[in-house]
Design a protein around this motif. Sequence first.
Motif, PDB file in Angstrom:
ATOM      1  N   ALA A   1       2.885   3.855  -9.581  1.00 39.43           N
ATOM      2  CA  ALA A   1       1.969   4.436 -10.572  1.00 39.43           C
ATOM      3  C   ALA A   1       2.699   5.402 -11.502  1.00 39.43           C
ATOM      4  O   ALA A   1       2.180   5.758 -12.570  1.00 39.43           O
ATOM      5  CB  ALA A   1       0.823   5.155  -9.868  1.00 39.43           C
ATOM      6  N   GLY A   2       3.902   5.821 -11.131  1.00 32.93           N
ATOM      7  CA  GLY A   2       4.692   6.720 -11.969  1.00 32.93           C
ATOM      8  C   GLY A   2       5.560   6.020 -12.993  1.00 32.93           C
ATOM      9  O   GLY A   2       6.316   6.672 -13.730  1.00 32.93           O
ATOM     10  N   LEU A   3       5.473   4.702 -13.103  1.00 35.81           N
ATOM     11  CA  LEU A   3       6.278   3.971 -14.081  1.00 35.81           C
ATOM     12  C   LEU A   3       5.879   4.333 -15.502  1.00 35.81           C
ATOM     13  O   LEU A   3       4.710   4.526 -15.809  1.00 35.81           O
ATOM     14  CB  LEU A   3       6.105   2.463 -13.886  1.00 35.81           C
ATOM     15  N   ASP A   4       6.887   4.417 -16.385  1.00 32.47           N
ATOM     16  CA  ASP A   4       6.646   4.582 -17.813  1.00 32.47           C
ATOM     17  C   ASP A   4       7.679   3.736 -18.567  1.00 32.47           C
ATOM     18  O   ASP A   4       8.469   3.009 -17.943  1.00 32.47           O
ATOM     19  CB  ASP A   4       6.699   6.055 -18.226  1.00 32.47           C
TER      20      ASP A   4
ATOM     21  N   ILE B   1      10.446   9.117  -9.288  1.00 37.31           N
ATOM     22  CA  ILE B   1       9.375   8.272  -8.766  1.00 37.31           C
ATOM     23  C   ILE B   1       9.245   8.413  -7.252  1.00 37.31           C
ATOM     24  O   ILE B   1       8.133   8.516  -6.715  1.00 37.31           O
ATOM     25  CB  ILE B   1       9.620   6.814  -9.185  1.00 37.31           C
ATOM     26  N   GLN B   2      10.357   8.476  -6.546  1.00 34.28           N
ATOM     27  CA  GLN B   2      10.261   8.601  -5.094  1.00 34.28           C
ATOM     28  C   GLN B   2       9.744   9.969  -4.654  1.00 34.28           C
ATOM     29  O   GLN B   2       9.152  10.100  -3.580  1.00 34.28           O
ATOM     30  CB  GLN B   2      11.614   8.275  -4.452  1.00 34.28           C
TER      31      GLN B   2
ATOM     32  N   GLN C   1       0.825  -1.218   0.000  1.00 34.05           N
ATOM     33  CA  GLN C   1       0.000   0.000   0.000  1.00 34.05           C
ATOM     34  C   GLN C   1       0.851   1.256   0.000  1.00 34.05           C
ATOM     35  O   GLN C   1       0.461   2.281  -0.569  1.00 34.05           O
ATOM     36  CB  GLN C   1      -0.932  -0.018   1.209  1.00 34.05           C
ATOM     37  N   GLY C   2       2.047   1.188   0.605  1.00 35.58           N
ATOM     38  CA  GLY C   2       2.931   2.345   0.613  1.00 35.58           C
ATOM     39  C   GLY C   2       3.634   2.589  -0.703  1.00 35.58           C
ATOM     40  O   GLY C   2       3.949   3.740  -1.038  1.00 35.58           O
ATOM     41  N   LEU C   3       3.853   1.523  -1.482  1.00 32.30           N
ATOM     42  CA  LEU C   3       4.631   1.654  -2.710  1.00 32.30           C
ATOM     43  C   LEU C   3       3.798   1.724  -3.982  1.00 32.30           C
ATOM     44  O   LEU C   3       4.256   2.273  -4.986  1.00 32.30           O
ATOM     45  CB  LEU C   3       5.637   0.506  -2.823  1.00 32.30           C
TER      46      LEU C   3
ATOM     47  N   THR D   1      19.236   6.618 -11.745  1.00 32.94           N
ATOM     48  CA  THR D   1      19.167   7.467 -10.542  1.00 32.94           C
ATOM     49  C   THR D   1      18.184   8.606 -10.744  1.00 32.94           C
ATOM     50  O   THR D   1      17.394   8.940  -9.848  1.00 32.94           O
ATOM     51  CB  THR D   1      20.556   8.015 -10.213  1.00 32.94           C
ATOM     52  N   ARG D   2      18.190   9.191 -11.917  1.00 28.47           N
ATOM     53  CA  ARG D   2      17.240  10.266 -12.224  1.00 28.47           C
ATOM     54  C   ARG D   2      15.803   9.772 -12.120  1.00 28.47           C
ATOM     55  O   ARG D   2      14.949  10.430 -11.512  1.00 28.47           O
ATOM     56  CB  ARG D   2      17.509  10.778 -13.642  1.00 28.47           C
ATOM     57  N   GLU D   3      15.523   8.610 -12.683  1.00 33.81           N
ATOM     58  CA  GLU D   3      14.164   8.083 -12.658  1.00 33.81           C
ATOM     59  C   GLU D   3      13.751   7.651 -11.251  1.00 33.81           C
ATOM     60  O   GLU D   3      12.592   7.829 -10.852  1.00 33.81           O
ATOM     61  CB  GLU D   3      14.033   6.905 -13.626  1.00 33.81           C
TER      62      GLU D   3
END
Length: 453
Positions: free
Chosen positions: A95-98, A446-447, A88-90, A440-442
């Motif tokens: 949801a930001g994956l592309d 996402i975080q 539930q935390g992750l 690292t940028r991605e």
Amino acid sequence: MTVDLLITDAYIYVDHGHEIAGGWIAIKDGRIHSHGQDAQAAPQAHRTISAHGQLVTPGLINAHHHMYQNLTRSYAPVTNGTLFEWLQGLYPLWAGLDEESVYLSTFIAMVELLMGGCTTSMDHMYVHPKPFLIDAQFRAAREIGFRFHATRGSMTRSVEDGGLPPASVVQDEDTILADSERLVAKFHDASPGAMDRVALAPCSLFSVSERIMRESAMLADKHDLRLHTHLAEDPDEDAYCAEIYGCTPTEYFERVGWASPRSWVAHYIYPSSAEIDRLAHAGVCTAQCPCSNMMIGGGSADAMDLRRRGMRVGLGCDGSASTDHASMWLETRMALLLGRFRHGPHSMSARDALDMATRGGAACLGREDELGHLRPGACADLVIWKMSDIALAGALTDPVEAWLRCAPAVAGTTIVNGRILVEDGVPLMSNLNDILRAHTREARRIQRLSDQI
């Protein structure tokens, strides 16, 4: 005749019950050509590598993984949560994956697996906030030269439907089934020695509809595919199935047509003895994930009991955000320790653990004929292991036991399909530093999504 590659002066673990001390092994056209002990009988080769007495094994096989999760490794807000709290935390971050983030995370995961002696891996990609994410995974696998089984995961039940994930990462049934057909047509290679294969993998019994479970099984029959899902991982799953379906998870698994030799499941921690016997008789395989299970503290499958009852058991790294690593060597060592901790010192050997990491994983993927061993004709996927002289000081009698007991070990040379992908412990991907910077940028992007929740 001249072979492509010859490895000499090695202790070769060919297969369970077949080992060669001071031997050689030859590779030609992506396959194991021959092996032996008499150096005079070895064929001529375009290239020869002296292993200097090191252990050579088949490449390890990762039977359960979630590669995208290395973008949220050791994520502080959920590091000490239960399985459901962790998910539930992750989920809102995933949801930001592309396509770009999935390509980068897959690339890094595969390189990390290669460094831990893994030459074949599946990936359970069940979060789909954007289309074509599995296409991005195949792009990474092909660039690296990694043997890859993509499993088209899916979820249909969001928070609004009583599930765990947000609506942005689930899909409707027709979309899931159509994309499954598309991926099989585009990527699945059923030929011997294939580098790319597709399996169907609804995430779990409590995250997808009954229609998806049943129609995935029918699609697998239609296209001769493997089937994969999580099963009996958490006691909450028992409560859910009892409330919704009036049965146990294993009974529901059987009801929807999954109890067949096509299927392998992840975890399988909480079945009854009778349920284990039924699935073993049906030909279902299991992937144990020792490190992830112990990290989350939710129990772990009793691999030796499963094997004793006739079920084939492989090993998996599981999620890179639960295990926080992707080393199949470490999973194999932990499987050994966990088995001995549970059943005593006479219950499990390093060879048992290695058999799970090789033959067991190959059985999960339905490829035991050509993966997981080094007999002539097998795919040329193998590892020359590297350990320090200090770690091995005094270990004079049994190289296989020393490999897991005298830690740590890393892949000195990893070969996939006859190609050297790691040499002297160093991955040979020329763009790896660029990939790491982009990863690292991605991961930061996402975080940072947590700030918007």
